[in-house]
Scaffold this motif. Structure first.
Motif, mmCIF file in Angstrom:
data_model
loop_
_atom_site.group_PDB
_atom_site.id
_atom_site.type_symbol
_atom_site.label_atom_id
_atom_site.label_comp_id
_atom_site.label_asym_id
_atom_site.label_seq_id
_atom_site.Cartn_x
_atom_site.Cartn_y
_atom_site.Cartn_z
ATOM 1 N N ARG A 132 51.376 51.117 25.278
ATOM 2 C CA ARG A 132 49.954 50.949 25.614
ATOM 3 C C ARG A 132 49.353 49.756 24.873
ATOM 4 N NH1 ARG A 132 47.975 57.262 25.720
ATOM 5 N NH2 ARG A 132 48.933 57.775 27.732
ATOM 6 N N GLU A 133 49.770 49.556 23.612
ATOM 7 C CA GLU A 133 49.317 48.373 22.865
ATOM 8 C C GLU A 133 49.693 47.088 23.593
ATOM 9 O OE1 GLU A 133 51.053 48.373 18.963
ATOM 10 O OE2 GLU A 133 50.011 50.212 18.364
ATOM 11 N N LEU A 134 50.830 47.110 24.271
ATOM 12 C CA LEU A 134 51.316 45.938 24.996
ATOM 13 C C LEU A 134 50.765 45.863 26.424
ATOM 14 C CD1 LEU A 134 55.024 46.035 23.798
ATOM 15 C CD2 LEU A 134 53.202 44.480 23.033
ATOM 16 N N GLY A 135 49.942 46.838 26.798
ATOM 17 C CA GLY A 135 49.303 46.806 28.105
ATOM 18 C C GLY A 135 50.029 47.552 29.212
ATOM 19 N N TYR A 136 51.027 48.338 28.861
ATOM 20 C CA TYR A 136 51.763 49.098 29.869
ATOM 21 C C TYR A 136 51.223 50.521 29.948
ATOM 22 C CZ TYR A 136 55.081 45.273 29.619
ATOM 23 O OH TYR A 136 55.661 44.031 29.650
ATOM 24 N N PRO A 137 50.900 51.003 31.158
ATOM 25 C CA PRO A 137 50.464 52.393 31.294
ATOM 26 C C PRO A 137 51.664 53.317 31.087
ATOM 27 C CG PRO A 137 50.642 51.352 33.450
ATOM 28 C CD PRO A 137 50.925 50.289 32.429
ATOM 29 N N ALA A 138 51.568 54.225 30.154
ATOM 30 C CA ALA A 138 52.702 55.089 29.827
ATOM 31 C C ALA A 138 52.215 56.469 29.419
ATOM 32 C CB ALA A 138 53.520 54.471 28.690
ATOM 33 N N ALA A 139 53.065 57.470 29.642
ATOM 34 C CA ALA A 139 52.726 58.844 29.266
ATOM 35 C C ALA A 139 54.003 59.626 28.990
ATOM 36 C CB ALA A 139 51.946 59.528 30.386
ATOM 37 N N VAL A 140 53.920 60.556 28.052
ATOM 38 C CA VAL A 140 55.005 61.523 27.853
ATOM 39 C C VAL A 140 54.797 62.594 28.916
ATOM 40 C CG1 VAL A 140 56.026 63.235 26.319
ATOM 41 C CG2 VAL A 140 55.144 61.088 25.367
ATOM 42 N N ILE A 141 55.818 62.804 29.755
ATOM 43 C CA ILE A 141 55.672 63.766 30.852
ATOM 44 C C ILE A 141 56.538 65.009 30.687
ATOM 45 C CG2 ILE A 141 54.934 62.012 32.499
ATOM 46 C CD1 ILE A 141 57.805 62.153 33.701
ATOM 47 N N GLY A 142 57.446 65.006 29.713
ATOM 48 C CA GLY A 142 58.299 66.164 29.523
ATOM 49 C C GLY A 142 59.352 65.927 28.462
ATOM 50 N N TYR A 143 60.432 66.697 28.560
ATOM 51 C CA TYR A 143 61.491 66.639 27.552
ATOM 52 C C TYR A 143 62.807 67.080 28.173
ATOM 53 C CZ TYR A 143 60.198 71.571 27.483
ATOM 54 O OH TYR A 143 59.901 72.861 27.864
ATOM 55 N N THR A 144 63.907 66.653 27.555
ATOM 56 C CA THR A 144 65.231 67.081 28.007
ATOM 57 C C THR A 144 65.576 68.412 27.359
ATOM 58 O OG1 THR A 144 66.346 65.855 26.247
ATOM 59 C CG2 THR A 144 66.033 64.706 28.347
ATOM 60 N N THR A 145 66.507 69.132 27.965
ATOM 61 C CA THR A 145 66.966 70.419 27.445
ATOM 62 C C THR A 145 68.495 70.432 27.411
ATOM 63 O OG1 THR A 145 67.042 71.468 29.638
ATOM 64 C CG2 THR A 145 64.949 71.610 28.410
ATOM 65 N N ASN A 146 69.041 71.390 26.682
ATOM 66 C CA ASN A 146 70.498 71.498 26.568
ATOM 67 C C ASN A 146 71.129 72.224 27.752
ATOM 68 O OD1 ASN A 146 70.632 70.135 24.130
ATOM 69 N ND2 ASN A 146 70.256 71.993 22.954
ATOM 70 N N ASP A 147 70.322 72.936 28.529
ATOM 71 C CA ASP A 147 70.893 73.593 29.708
ATOM 72 C C ASP A 147 70.988 72.567 30.843
ATOM 73 O OD1 ASP A 147 68.354 73.291 30.821
ATOM 74 O OD2 ASP A 147 67.797 75.377 30.545
ATOM 75 N N ASN A 148 71.352 72.980 32.016
ATOM 76 C CA ASN A 148 71.516 72.037 33.114
ATOM 77 C C ASN A 148 70.447 72.214 34.184
ATOM 78 O OD1 ASN A 148 72.928 69.815 34.084
ATOM 79 N ND2 ASN A 148 74.150 71.078 35.468
ATOM 80 N N THR A 149 69.395 72.990 33.894
ATOM 81 C CA THR A 149 68.347 73.206 34.881
ATOM 82 C C THR A 149 67.291 72.108 34.756
ATOM 83 O OG1 THR A 149 67.089 74.668 33.428
ATOM 84 C CG2 THR A 149 68.710 75.696 34.907
ATOM 85 N N ARG A 150 66.756 71.714 35.873
ATOM 86 C CA ARG A 150 65.771 70.627 35.898
ATOM 87 C C ARG A 150 64.519 71.136 36.581
ATOM 88 N NH1 ARG A 150 71.024 67.708 37.556
ATOM 89 N NH2 ARG A 150 71.879 67.616 35.469
ATOM 90 N N GLY A 151 63.506 71.381 35.772
ATOM 91 C CA GLY A 151 62.324 72.029 36.305
ATOM 92 C C GLY A 151 61.044 71.246 36.153
ATOM 93 N N LEU A 152 60.171 71.410 37.149
ATOM 94 C CA LEU A 152 58.809 70.892 37.090
ATOM 95 C C LEU A 152 57.899 72.053 36.752
ATOM 96 C CD1 LEU A 152 58.606 68.678 40.317
ATOM 97 C CD2 LEU A 152 58.896 67.921 37.953
ATOM 98 N N ILE A 153 57.045 71.865 35.766
ATOM 99 C CA ILE A 153 56.115 72.902 35.343
ATOM 100 C C ILE A 153 54.740 72.557 35.914
ATOM 101 C CG2 ILE A 153 55.064 74.095 33.393
ATOM 102 C CD1 ILE A 153 57.511 72.981 31.722
ATOM 103 N N ASN A 154 54.198 73.469 36.703
ATOM 104 C CA ASN A 154 52.881 73.261 37.296
ATOM 105 C C ASN A 154 51.993 74.429 36.894
ATOM 106 O OD1 ASN A 154 50.730 72.389 38.784
ATOM 107 N ND2 ASN A 154 51.657 72.788 40.782
ATOM 108 N N HIS A 155 51.141 74.211 35.906
ATOM 109 C CA HIS A 155 50.243 75.250 35.385
ATOM 110 C C HIS A 155 51.014 76.521 35.006
ATOM 111 C CE1 HIS A 155 46.857 72.729 36.333
ATOM 112 N NE2 HIS A 155 47.325 72.574 37.560
#
Length: 164
Positions: A132-155
């Motif tokens: 952001r200091e360099l002018g790039y729009p960025a956000a932390v959107i999640g994290y990796t896990t040790n299992d193999n499931t890939r999920g989207l969390i919505n509320h």
């Protein structure tokens, strides 16, 4: 590891939709609204300087392309052999994109997001602050896990990605 998104999803796809459906959209929206919405879209975020900074920060980087953010997240999990949890509400997307996608019966998370970058690193908040200091729009959107499931969390509700 934290998962970051640089850019806002579906902006390239929205530009395509506006071009394809120009006449129909003019019937539903004012020219002023469409012009303002289009001018707010910046479909090109990924550039060499951003990628170099991410590398310097120790991030693994993945270009989000025409396949959209959901398929790109699946590919990230495949590449890193990990699972992931991503908060849907943390994925940057403009209201204009949502409206155009909705009226076009499209899912913005499956639309062309060329120009966005997904990055994974240990200290995502510090990386976002630096970008952001360099002018790039960025956000932390999640994290990796040790299992193999890939999920989207919505509320609080998890929907699992399938890779299709």
């Amino acid at each position: 590891m934290d998962i970051l998104l640089i850019g806002r999803v579906a902006e390239a796809g929205t530009l395509e939709l506006v071009e394809e459906q120009q006449e129909g959209l003019k019937e539903k929206y004012s020219t002023r609204y469409l012009t303002g919405g289009i001018s707010s879209l910046r479909a090109e975020f990924a550039d060499e300087n951003c990628l170099q900074e991410l590398t310097r920060l120790g991030c693994d980087t993945f270009i989000v392309g025409k396949q959209g953010i959901c398929r790109s997240l699946w590919a990230l999990g495949e590449t890193l052999s990990c699972g992931l949890r991503v908060r849907l509400e943390d994925i940057p997307v403009s209201q204009f994109v949502i409206e155009i996608a909705e009226i076009s019966d499209r899912n913005p998370y499956l639309m062309n997001s060329l120009g966005c970058i997904i990055a994974c690193c240990e200290n995502g908040t510090a990386a976002v602050d630096r970008l952001r200091e360099l002018g790039y729009p960025a956000a932390v959107i999640g994290y990796t896990t040790n299992d193999n499931t890939r999920g989207l969390i919505n509320h609080g509700v998890i929907t699992y990605l399938t890779g299709k």
